[in-house]
Design a protein around this motif. Structure first.
Motif, PDB file in Angstrom:
ATOM      1  N   THR A  83       0.718  -1.168  -0.145  1.00 51.51           N
ATOM      2  CA  THR A  83      -0.111  -0.101   0.127  1.00 51.51           C
ATOM      3  C   THR A  83       0.809   1.101   0.016  1.00 51.51           C
ATOM      4  N   SER A  84       0.489   2.318  -0.937  1.00 51.94           N
ATOM      5  CA  SER A  84       1.582   3.331  -1.107  1.00 51.94           C
ATOM      6  C   SER A  84       0.448   4.580  -0.851  1.00 51.94           C
ATOM      7  N   ALA A  85       0.887   5.385   0.301  1.00 50.13           N
ATOM      8  CA  ALA A  85       0.286   6.474   0.433  1.00 50.13           C
ATOM      9  C   ALA A  85       1.177   7.727   0.114  1.00 50.13           C
ATOM     10  N   SER A  86       2.238   7.447  -0.425  1.00 51.59           N
ATOM     11  CA  SER A  86       3.329   8.693  -0.834  1.00 51.59           C
ATOM     12  C   SER A  86       2.524   9.599  -1.840  1.00 51.59           C
ATOM     13  N   GLN A  87       2.954  10.887  -1.616  1.00 54.45           N
ATOM     14  CA  GLN A  87       2.557  11.713  -2.714  1.00 54.45           C
ATOM     15  C   GLN A  87       3.778  12.669  -3.287  1.00 54.45           C
ATOM     16  N   ARG A  88       4.896  11.857  -3.704  1.00 55.51           N
ATOM     17  CA  ARG A  88       6.128  12.316  -4.183  1.00 55.51           C
ATOM     18  C   ARG A  88       6.570  11.247  -5.111  1.00 55.51           C
ATOM     19  N   ARG A  89       7.464  11.666  -5.912  1.00 55.13           N
ATOM     20  CA  ARG A  89       8.237  10.372  -6.774  1.00 55.13           C
ATOM     21  C   ARG A  89       9.006   9.674  -5.760  1.00 55.13           C
ATOM     22  N   HIS A  90       8.865   8.676  -5.916  1.00 54.98           N
ATOM     23  CA  HIS A  90       9.719   7.473  -5.378  1.00 54.98           C
ATOM     24  C   HIS A  90      11.222   7.589  -5.560  1.00 54.98           C
ATOM     25  N   THR A  91      12.032   6.897  -4.888  1.00 59.05           N
ATOM     26  CA  THR A  91      13.484   6.887  -5.068  1.00 59.05           C
ATOM     27  C   THR A  91      13.633   5.501  -5.860  1.00 59.05           C
ATOM     28  N   GLY A  92      14.874   5.539  -6.432  1.00 61.09           N
ATOM     29  CA  GLY A  92      15.116   4.104  -7.208  1.00 61.09           C
ATOM     30  C   GLY A  92      14.974   2.916  -6.697  1.00 61.09           C
ATOM     31  N   TRP A  93      15.285   2.925  -5.309  1.00 54.61           N
ATOM     32  CA  TRP A  93      15.194   1.945  -4.401  1.00 54.61           C
ATOM     33  C   TRP A  93      13.815   1.220  -4.405  1.00 54.61           C
ATOM     34  N   THR A  94      12.937   2.497  -3.940  1.00 53.01           N
ATOM     35  CA  THR A  94      11.597   2.231  -3.692  1.00 53.01           C
ATOM     36  C   THR A  94      10.835   1.772  -4.950  1.00 53.01           C
ATOM     37  N   LYS A  95      11.181   2.242  -6.076  1.00 51.27           N
ATOM     38  CA  LYS A  95      10.589   1.871  -7.347  1.00 51.27           C
ATOM     39  C   LYS A  95      10.855   0.454  -7.713  1.00 51.27           C
ATOM     40  N   PHE A  96      12.136  -0.099  -7.406  1.00 54.12           N
ATOM     41  CA  PHE A  96      12.424  -1.432  -7.756  1.00 54.12           C
ATOM     42  C   PHE A  96      11.830  -2.395  -6.745  1.00 54.12           C
ATOM     43  N   LEU A  97      11.620  -1.898  -5.683  1.00 55.82           N
ATOM     44  CA  LEU A  97      10.717  -2.879  -4.839  1.00 55.82           C
ATOM     45  C   LEU A  97       9.544  -3.103  -5.119  1.00 55.82           C
ATOM     46  N   ILE A  98       8.667  -1.745  -5.517  1.00 54.22           N
ATOM     47  CA  ILE A  98       7.470  -1.706  -5.913  1.00 54.22           C
ATOM     48  C   ILE A  98       7.487  -2.792  -7.224  1.00 54.22           C
ATOM     49  N   THR A  99       8.042  -2.782  -8.052  1.00 48.19           N
ATOM     50  CA  THR A  99       8.021  -3.287  -9.303  1.00 48.19           C
ATOM     51  C   THR A  99       8.055  -4.912  -8.922  1.00 48.19           C
ATOM     52  N   ARG A 100       8.736  -5.261  -7.778  1.00 47.55           N
ATOM     53  CA  ARG A 100       8.371  -6.877  -7.549  1.00 47.55           C
ATOM     54  C   ARG A 100       7.417  -7.075  -6.605  1.00 47.55           C
ATOM     55  N   MET A 101       6.286  -6.248  -6.498  1.00 49.68           N
ATOM     56  CA  MET A 101       4.967  -6.626  -5.822  1.00 49.68           C
ATOM     57  C   MET A 101       3.979  -7.009  -6.626  1.00 49.68           C
ATOM     58  N   ASP A 102       3.282  -8.157  -5.884  1.00 45.22           N
ATOM     59  CA  ASP A 102       2.286  -8.957  -6.843  1.00 45.22           C
ATOM     60  C   ASP A 102       1.102  -8.130  -7.101  1.00 45.22           C
ATOM     61  N   ALA A 103       0.673  -6.968  -6.397  1.00 43.63           N
ATOM     62  CA  ALA A 103      -0.338  -6.007  -6.335  1.00 43.63           C
ATOM     63  C   ALA A 103       0.056  -4.906  -5.678  1.00 43.63           C
ATOM     64  N   VAL A 104      -0.407  -3.613  -6.199  1.00 44.12           N
ATOM     65  CA  VAL A 104      -0.143  -2.369  -5.290  1.00 44.12           C
ATOM     66  C   VAL A 104      -1.537  -1.689  -5.059  1.00 44.12           C
ATOM     67  N   ILE A 105      -1.526  -1.238  -3.748  1.00 46.37           N
ATOM     68  CA  ILE A 105      -2.809  -0.281  -3.540  1.00 46.37           C
ATOM     69  C   ILE A 105      -2.414   1.209  -3.262  1.00 46.37           C
TER      70      ILE A 105
END
Length: 356
Positions: A99-121
């Motif tokens: 679950t993402s509540a952020s209202q800013r562009r994510h860092t490269g590390w966070t982006k990588f982690l998010i790409t590996r999720m099965d689903a994002v809310i």
């Protein structure tokens, strides 16, 4: 908890109380009441919640009864990464939801982690805009049984030692610049002298680094001769009772991740003035079915004008409050949030084929 009896794990790897931790505390009991077999893992959570122990992780190689995998629902980077290790390195049958509540562009590390999720809310459309992948927008909900209009507003005010006949405008939350407490104080210093039937209430705690900020606000109020009409009442566990005595609520934040206070106010049949931050513009209805007014963040003129509009037009204010209660009951209950999240769980865990 017996891991064999759990379908969903909600990790919480941060000891300090935060909005994320509060979300877990509020949601898990509702999810269980709706039949979801969920347990928490980690520190900083009440013992009343069903807990897994760290040693229980060794049992997660066995999938839950009737499903090919469990769901690991992360809400921070420090919870996504262990999920990846358990799933991809240790080959445990897990499906990862973030679950993402952020209202800013994510860092490269966070982006990588998010790409590996099965689903994002995402907790709002604004949050979804900052993601580089599809997500399901599920906004937070609240307990509309807890946040409800006072049955006897005069009695409720007596219980809180507030004047029964005054009109009351409130601003609730942490006392700090980010929350716009100073904007609220400045607006009230300008508005109250020519509206003698109104008082203002500020409820919330100033943490150690913001004590000086709060003290300066109190001194400013004292210099204006309004200490008996702009009240700093501190933090209260029965904050729902304080909403129940209000005639108007103001959310003057300069920045917010999501922000539940407008929902809590609307559920209490209180009209809202809110700034255009967080999810506020997605919560407050403007136009024909008005529940409040949304103004640009940090603009004193707009904030004062919106407050004056509701303070000076009781029919509009009362009608907006009544519509607010109906709006929250229809769109923003915590049961509705739990049900929508459950649908995501079912989608990712109901198939043995994990998304890439």
């Amino acid at each position: 908890m017996d891991p064999a009896a759990i379908d969903v794990i909600a990790p919480n790897f941060k000891r300090r109380l935060s909005g994320v931790t509060s979300t877990i505390i509020q949601l898990v009991p509702v999810q269980r009441r709706l039949g979801r077999r969920i347990a928490v893992l980690g520190p900083g959570l009440p013992t009343s919640l069903p807990h897994l122990h760290w040693r229980d992780l060794t049992q997660l190689w066995t999938p839950p009864a009737g499903r090919p995998a469990r769901v690991w629902h992360a809400r921070r980077n420090i919870e996504m990464l262990p999920g990846l290790i358990l799933r991809d390195l240790l080959r445990m049958p897990l499906r990862l939801v973030f679950t993402s509540a952020s209202q800013r562009r994510h860092t490269g590390w966070t982006k990588f982690l998010i790409t590996r999720m099965d689903a994002v809310i995402s907790t709002s459309q604004r949050t979804a805009h900052y993601l580089d992948r599809d997500s399901t927008v599920i906004r937070h909900g609240i307990d509309i049984e807890r946040f409800a209009p006072a049955k006897d507003k005069a009695a409720a005010r007596r219980a809180l030692k507030l004047p029964e006949q005054a009109q009351i405008v409130g601003c609730f939350g942490r006392v700090r610049r980010q929350k716009g407490t100073d904007l609220f104080v400045d607006a009230m210093i300008s508005l109250l002298p020519i509206r003698p039937d109104w008082i203002a209430v500020i409820a919330g705690r100033a943490t150690a680094q913001h004590v000086a900020f709060e003290r300066e606000l109190k001194e400013k109020v004292a210099r204006a001769g309004l200490s008996d009409r702009i009240l700093f009442v501190g933090e209260h566990t029965n904050i729902n009772d304080w909403y129940g005595v209000l005639d108007l609520f103001v959310a003057p934040q300069r920045w917010e991740g999501f922000g539940l206070t407008p929902l809590e106010a609307m559920a209490s049949e209180v009209a809202v003035v809110a700034t255009d931050v967080g999810a506020f513009s997605e919560l407050v209805v403007i136009g024909a079915e008005e529940t409040g007014i949304v103004v640009p963040a940090g603009q004193m003129g707009g904030l004062m004008g919106a407050c004056a509009e509701f303070m000076d037009h009781p029919e509009r204010r009362i009608a907006a409050g009544r519509r607010g209660r109906r709006h929250v009951a229809a769109q923003f209950t915590i049961e509705g949030e739990a049900t929508a999240i459950g649908a995501v769980y079912d989608t990712v865990s109901g198939s043995s084929d994990r998304k890439p």
